[in-house]
Design a protein around this motif. Structure first.
Motif, PDB file in Angstrom:
ATOM      1  N   CYS A  66      13.090 -12.662  -9.408  1.00 49.35           N
ATOM      2  CA  CYS A  66      11.719 -12.885  -9.718  1.00 49.35           C
ATOM      3  C   CYS A  66      10.875 -11.684  -9.215  1.00 49.35           C
ATOM      4  CB  CYS A  66      12.067 -13.680  -8.333  1.00 49.35           C
ATOM      5  SG  CYS A  66      11.354 -15.608  -8.482  1.00 49.35           S
ATOM      6  N   LEU A  67      12.171 -10.587  -8.344  1.00 47.94           N
ATOM      7  CA  LEU A  67      11.946  -9.475  -8.156  1.00 47.94           C
ATOM      8  C   LEU A  67      11.728  -8.572  -9.343  1.00 47.94           C
ATOM      9  CD1 LEU A  67      13.325  -8.948  -4.507  1.00 47.94           C
ATOM     10  CD2 LEU A  67      10.835  -8.890  -5.123  1.00 47.94           C
ATOM     11  N   VAL A  68      12.554  -8.738 -10.288  1.00 46.40           N
ATOM     12  CA  VAL A  68      13.272  -7.826 -11.669  1.00 46.40           C
ATOM     13  C   VAL A  68      12.918  -8.132 -12.760  1.00 46.40           C
ATOM     14  CG1 VAL A  68      15.548  -6.990 -12.967  1.00 46.40           C
ATOM     15  CG2 VAL A  68      15.340  -6.879 -10.668  1.00 46.40           C
ATOM     16  N   ARG A  69      13.030  -9.279 -13.029  1.00 48.89           N
ATOM     17  CA  ARG A  69      12.185  -9.376 -14.237  1.00 48.89           C
ATOM     18  C   ARG A  69      11.355  -9.314 -14.602  1.00 48.89           C
ATOM     19  NH1 ARG A  69      16.563 -10.918 -17.549  1.00 48.89           N
ATOM     20  NH2 ARG A  69      18.011 -11.959 -15.587  1.00 48.89           N
TER      21      ARG A  69
ATOM     22  N   GLN B 271       5.681 -13.844  -1.920  1.00 51.60           N
ATOM     23  CA  GLN B 271       6.205 -16.059  -2.460  1.00 51.60           C
ATOM     24  C   GLN B 271       7.753 -15.117  -2.813  1.00 51.60           C
ATOM     25  OE1 GLN B 271       3.410 -17.527  -5.433  1.00 51.60           O
ATOM     26  NE2 GLN B 271       4.374 -19.133  -3.803  1.00 51.60           N
ATOM     27  N   ALA B 272       7.739 -14.123  -3.812  1.00 46.83           N
ATOM     28  CA  ALA B 272       9.223 -13.929  -4.350  1.00 46.83           C
ATOM     29  C   ALA B 272       9.920 -13.389  -2.779  1.00 46.83           C
ATOM     30  CB  ALA B 272       9.619 -12.745  -5.607  1.00 46.83           C
ATOM     31  N   VAL B 273       9.944 -12.260  -1.847  1.00 42.43           N
ATOM     32  CA  VAL B 273      10.276 -11.192  -1.503  1.00 42.43           C
ATOM     33  C   VAL B 273      10.436 -12.847   0.166  1.00 42.43           C
ATOM     34  CG1 VAL B 273      10.122 -10.093   0.962  1.00 42.43           C
ATOM     35  CG2 VAL B 273       9.213  -9.589  -1.396  1.00 42.43           C
ATOM     36  N   GLU B 274       9.858 -13.623   0.184  1.00 40.66           N
ATOM     37  CA  GLU B 274       9.797 -14.984   1.194  1.00 40.66           C
ATOM     38  C   GLU B 274      11.163 -15.797   0.656  1.00 40.66           C
ATOM     39  OE1 GLU B 274       6.015 -16.418   1.619  1.00 40.66           O
ATOM     40  OE2 GLU B 274       5.500 -15.110   2.411  1.00 40.66           O
ATOM     41  N   GLY B 275      11.222 -16.221  -0.708  1.00 40.67           N
ATOM     42  CA  GLY B 275      12.486 -16.933  -0.861  1.00 40.67           C
ATOM     43  C   GLY B 275      13.542 -16.080  -0.683  1.00 40.67           C
ATOM     44  N   LEU B 276      13.289 -14.819  -1.532  1.00 39.39           N
ATOM     45  CA  LEU B 276      14.254 -13.902  -1.200  1.00 39.39           C
ATOM     46  C   LEU B 276      15.350 -14.153   0.307  1.00 39.39           C
ATOM     47  CD1 LEU B 276      16.873 -12.027  -2.144  1.00 39.39           C
ATOM     48  CD2 LEU B 276      15.243 -10.143  -1.689  1.00 39.39           C
ATOM     49  N   ASN B 277      13.949 -13.511   1.292  1.00 37.05           N
ATOM     50  CA  ASN B 277      14.808 -13.598   2.889  1.00 37.05           C
ATOM     51  C   ASN B 277      15.392 -14.977   3.526  1.00 37.05           C
ATOM     52  OD1 ASN B 277      13.777 -11.344   2.772  1.00 37.05           O
ATOM     53  ND2 ASN B 277      11.933 -11.519   3.614  1.00 37.05           N
ATOM     54  N   ARG B 278      14.959 -15.896   3.038  1.00 40.75           N
ATOM     55  CA  ARG B 278      15.095 -17.332   3.063  1.00 40.75           C
ATOM     56  C   ARG B 278      16.338 -17.886   2.661  1.00 40.75           C
ATOM     57  NH1 ARG B 278      10.263 -19.136   0.927  1.00 40.75           N
ATOM     58  NH2 ARG B 278      11.537 -19.821  -0.625  1.00 40.75           N
ATOM     59  N   ASN B 279      16.918 -16.809   1.567  1.00 40.15           N
ATOM     60  CA  ASN B 279      18.573 -17.311   1.524  1.00 40.15           C
ATOM     61  C   ASN B 279      19.177 -16.247   1.306  1.00 40.15           C
ATOM     62  OD1 ASN B 279      17.551 -20.048  -0.011  1.00 40.15           O
ATOM     63  ND2 ASN B 279      16.512 -19.143  -0.833  1.00 40.15           N
ATOM     64  N   LEU B 280      18.890 -15.380   2.453  1.00 43.28           N
ATOM     65  CA  LEU B 280      19.897 -14.027   2.528  1.00 43.28           C
ATOM     66  C   LEU B 280      21.280 -14.469   3.170  1.00 43.28           C
ATOM     67  CD1 LEU B 280      17.720 -10.732   2.417  1.00 43.28           C
ATOM     68  CD2 LEU B 280      19.596 -11.575   0.399  1.00 43.28           C
ATOM     69  N   PRO B 281      21.889 -13.385   3.427  1.00 47.31           N
ATOM     70  CA  PRO B 281      22.744 -13.733   4.771  1.00 47.31           C
ATOM     71  C   PRO B 281      22.752 -13.592   5.358  1.00 47.31           C
ATOM     72  CG  PRO B 281      24.024 -12.634   3.645  1.00 47.31           C
ATOM     73  CD  PRO B 281      22.271 -13.068   2.490  1.00 47.31           C
ATOM     74  N   GLU B 282      22.924 -13.087   7.268  1.00 46.69           N
ATOM     75  CA  GLU B 282      22.189 -12.930   8.295  1.00 46.69           C
ATOM     76  C   GLU B 282      22.922 -11.372   7.926  1.00 46.69           C
ATOM     77  OE1 GLU B 282      20.988 -13.757  10.748  1.00 46.69           O
ATOM     78  OE2 GLU B 282      20.302 -14.986  10.087  1.00 46.69           O
TER      79      GLU B 282
ATOM     80  N   SER C  92      15.638 -23.587  -5.488  1.00 42.77           N
ATOM     81  CA  SER C  92      16.659 -22.460  -4.799  1.00 42.77           C
ATOM     82  C   SER C  92      17.133 -21.792  -2.905  1.00 42.77           C
ATOM     83  CB  SER C  92      17.162 -21.504  -6.029  1.00 42.77           C
ATOM     84  OG  SER C  92      17.908 -21.333  -6.306  1.00 42.77           O
ATOM     85  N   ARG C  93      18.533 -22.342  -3.333  1.00 44.35           N
ATOM     86  CA  ARG C  93      18.355 -21.181  -2.780  1.00 44.35           C
ATOM     87  C   ARG C  93      20.128 -20.341  -2.971  1.00 44.35           C
ATOM     88  NH1 ARG C  93      19.153 -24.492   2.239  1.00 44.35           N
ATOM     89  NH2 ARG C  93      19.361 -22.211   3.064  1.00 44.35           N
ATOM     90  N   ASP C  94      19.508 -19.956  -4.381  1.00 46.73           N
ATOM     91  CA  ASP C  94      20.292 -19.467  -4.953  1.00 46.73           C
ATOM     92  C   ASP C  94      19.896 -17.651  -4.719  1.00 46.73           C
ATOM     93  OD1 ASP C  94      22.082 -17.386  -6.437  1.00 46.73           O
ATOM     94  OD2 ASP C  94      22.492 -18.483  -8.052  1.00 46.73           O
TER      95      ASP C  94
END
Length: 249
Positions: A129-132, A176-187, A120-122
């Motif tokens: 993945c961090l909260v739930r 993994q969750a943090v990496e996924g988040l960082n990949r998709n955050l805006p600059e 996902s890119r959302d």
């Protein structure tokens, strides 16, 4: 989800029990004899669990240093006031043991969330993945719970909070969750990203701790269930990450 007995296990062909079979079953499920190594291990495990439960509750309700080892031992039903030190060593060791007591279940929930997120890119999917995993774990514990307040208390201590950070980052699923988040955050400027990461940790930690405290007191909460609370918390975290950045002064 609890295991459900299969239909075959309660069908007529499985219900006949001979006297020999019953005697064998009784022997198989009998408690280990007094003085045996198995009996000692069972007793030790039960004592450790009682101490962990007592420590988690007392630290959550009174703080890390307001509750002494003696009080933890008494709350755990141990006549020996040195039981905490004997079984766990230092307070730091005890804190680490409480954290690890919950880690496996949270890890499994986070692994499941990561699989659901896929590629996902959302950003919202990675926030979930961090909260739930945290809110689902707290919901599964029933009520009252103490783990969120325990974590909040530990994180206020300048030494012990490092233990919680180490334990958290030892989790492959969290990384993994943090990496996924960082990949998709805006600059974001590096300092803003670091600042917001700290805000997110505090928001998740203290929102869960406050809801846990309110539930334990029997007071009304803004959201009826942990699942609904997770919706609101994830909304807030998402808004924090996607908020505009003020220009430098």
């Amino acid at each position: 989800m609890p295991a459900v007995a299969s239909i075959g296990a309660i069908s007529g062909r499985d219900t006949a029990v001979t006297a020999e079979g019953l005697d064998h079953s009784r022997r198989r499920h009998a408690c280990p004899p007094p003085g045996s190594p198995e009996r000692a291990r069972t007793a030790t495990g039960a004592t450790r669990e009682a101490i962990l439960t007592a420590a988690e509750r007392l630290f959550a309700e009174h703080g890390m240093y307001a509750a002494s080892d003696r009080q933890v031992s008494e709350a755990a039903g141990q006549g020996n006031n040195a039981a905490v030190g004997y079984h766990f060593g230092t307070k730091a060791d005890l804190v680490r043991a409480v954290a690890r007591r919950h880690a496996e279940r949270i890890e499994a929930l986070r692994e499941r969330a990561i699989v659901a997120a896929g590629d996902s890119r959302d950003v919202r999917d990675w926030v979930d993945c961090l909260v739930r995993p945290v809110t689902e774990h707290l919901a599964a514990l029933g009520s009252p719970t103490w783990y969120a307040r325990f974590c909040a208390q530990v994180m206020t201590d300048p030494v012990l909070h490092e233990i919680m950070l180490e334990e958290s980052m030892a989790s492959p699923a969290l990384r993994q969750a943090v990496e996924g988040l960082n990949r998709n955050l805006p600059e974001l400027p590096p300092e803003v990203r670091a600042e917001r990461g700290q805000m997110v940790r505090l928001l998740i930690l203290h929102t869960c701790a406050e809801r846990e405290r309110t539930l334990a007191e029997g007071a009304p909460t803004p959201r009826a269930t942990w699942a609904e609370a997770a919706d609101g918390l994830a909304d807030a975290v998402l808004g924090l990450w996607l908020a505009p950045v003020s220009p430098p002064r």
